[in-house]
Design an enzyme around this catalytic site. Structure first.
Site, PDB file in Angstrom:
ATOM      1  N   SER A  69       0.836  -1.203   0.000  1.00 33.34           N
ATOM      2  CA  SER A  69       0.000   0.000   0.000  1.00 33.34           C
ATOM      3  C   SER A  69       0.878   1.264   0.000  1.00 33.34           C
ATOM      4  CB  SER A  69      -0.950  -0.039   1.207  1.00 33.34           C
ATOM      5  OG  SER A  69      -2.001   0.883   1.048  1.00 33.34           O
TER       6      SER A  69
ATOM      7  N   ASP B 236      -9.556  -6.089  -4.453  1.00 37.40           N
ATOM      8  CA  ASP B 236      -9.101  -4.910  -3.708  1.00 37.40           C
ATOM      9  C   ASP B 236     -10.088  -3.756  -3.915  1.00 37.40           C
ATOM     10  OD1 ASP B 236      -7.754  -2.754  -2.564  1.00 37.40           O
ATOM     11  OD2 ASP B 236      -5.794  -3.370  -3.318  1.00 37.40           O
TER      12      ASP B 236
ATOM     13  N   HIS C 120      -7.570  -5.836  -0.245  1.00 35.12           N
ATOM     14  CA  HIS C 120      -6.386  -4.998  -0.113  1.00 35.12           C
ATOM     15  C   HIS C 120      -5.423  -5.515   0.952  1.00 35.12           C
ATOM     16  CE1 HIS C 120      -4.073  -1.321  -0.550  1.00 35.12           C
ATOM     17  NE2 HIS C 120      -4.137  -1.097   0.741  1.00 35.12           N
TER      18      HIS C 120
END
Length: 337
Positions: A148, A278, A306
């Protein structure tokens, strides 16, 4: 039953009752303390040791296991509002003879937080480079992993300090434009239009908002007790002001597409792992990276959101190990040719 035997049972029962009552009290009254104990125990069980490193007046907090050897060390960069312990689920499935380093990102957990610091993606990459130099991790090229926000930083790091790394793993990285808006991006757009930008879905302040964030980040539906949700919120609330400032910094024009702007400079063999479902960062970002990085290996995980590190830790660990083994094999073949 004689009196001595009865006393022994009473003492034994009391001894067992005290930790049980303490656990129940912590669970009901201080769930945040229980969460901290949980991470402490898990680190200890996996052999991860916490250390601090100083660069001038700046302090980095990190955990590590093993020592540098013939195989590359692995440095792991966590995501927005997380901390070094988020990697423990993957550490569990990695060999104990690998040298692993998990660092708290700038401003997070035990690493220095300063209003004067540059929290842009480029600024964070510079800080991580300082950390690498501090612990002399770059004596030999290492494998860099980021997820991320940490994936955005890892990609920029690989572009700006190519001599430091031998390979790269990006897990659902931020910093890329997308042809398809994710659920999170749509939510943010609606909040901007309604002028409620302070209500960022990734910064919960109630157990209900925490439950919504977990649903947003995970395809797998975890049944989390209300007390644990409260504990997770209690741990985060003191830091929410910083998280808002950080989010606005990394969502700004300067950082929003940092990985995209730097991806053509990445020369190291790169692995991309992305959850197909995601809802925070759309999976189409994987093809953007594959088209720009010459030696890019893409893995899309079915039934995964995610939070790849939490949802599919064994699979992620195996993919990283297989990627490193493949690179080692290619390197050996080149030497023999």
């Amino acid at each position: 039953m004689d009196l001595d035997m009865l006393n022994m049972f009473v003492i034994a029962g009391g001894t067992l009752a005290i930790p049980i009552l303490a656990f129940v009290a912590s669970f009901l009254l201080w769930p945040s303390a229980l969460i901290r104990i949980y991470y402490w125990y898990w680190r200890r069980a996996l052999g991860m040791q916490v250390r601090y490193a100083n660069y001038d007046d700046y302090q980095f907090c990190y955990s590590y296991r093993g020592r540098p050897g013939y195989r590359p060390s692995i440095l792991m960069l966590h995501g927005f509002s997380a901390h070094k312990d988020m990697w423990l689920s993957i550490v569990k499935f990695l060999p104990k003879n690998l040298h692993l380093v998990c660092v708290d990102m700038p401003g997070h957990e035990g690493t220095t937080r300063s209003d004067l610091d540059d929290y842009s993606i480029s600024g964070q990459a510079k800080r991580i480079h300082q950390f690498v130099e501090c612990i002399k991790l770059n004596r030999k090229p290492f494998h860099l992993v980021g997820t991320s926000m940490g994936g955005n930083v890892a990609g920029v790091y690989a572009a700006q300090y190519p001599e430091d790394i031998c390979s790269l793993t990006l897990i659902c990285p931020a910093g890329l434009p997308s042809t398809t808006d994710s659920k999170f991006i749509k939510q943010m757009r609606e909040l901007q239009e309604s002028k409620h930008i302070d209500r960022i879905p990734l910064i919960p302040s109630t157990p209900e908002e925490m439950a919504d964030m977990l649903k947003l980040c995970s395809y797998v539906r975890f049944k989390v007790p209300q007390q644990i949700l409260q504990g997770l919120v209690d741990v985060r609330i003191p830091h929410n002001e910083f998280y808002r400032k950080l989010f606005l910094e990394i969502a700004d024009e300067k950082s929003r597409h940092s990985l995209h702007e730097n991806m053509s400079k990445i020369k190291a063999p790169t692995q991309v792992i992305w959850g197909k479902q995601d809802q925070v960062l759309d999976v189409s970002g994987a093809s953007v990276l594959a088209s720009a990085i010459p030696d890019c290996h893409v893995y899309i995980l079915e039934n995964c959101g995610h939070s790849v590190v939490v949802e599919r830790p064994r699979k992620t660990a195996n993919l990283i190990l297989e990627f490193l083994a493949l690179l080692h094999s290619i390197d050996n073949n080149k030497k023999q040719a």
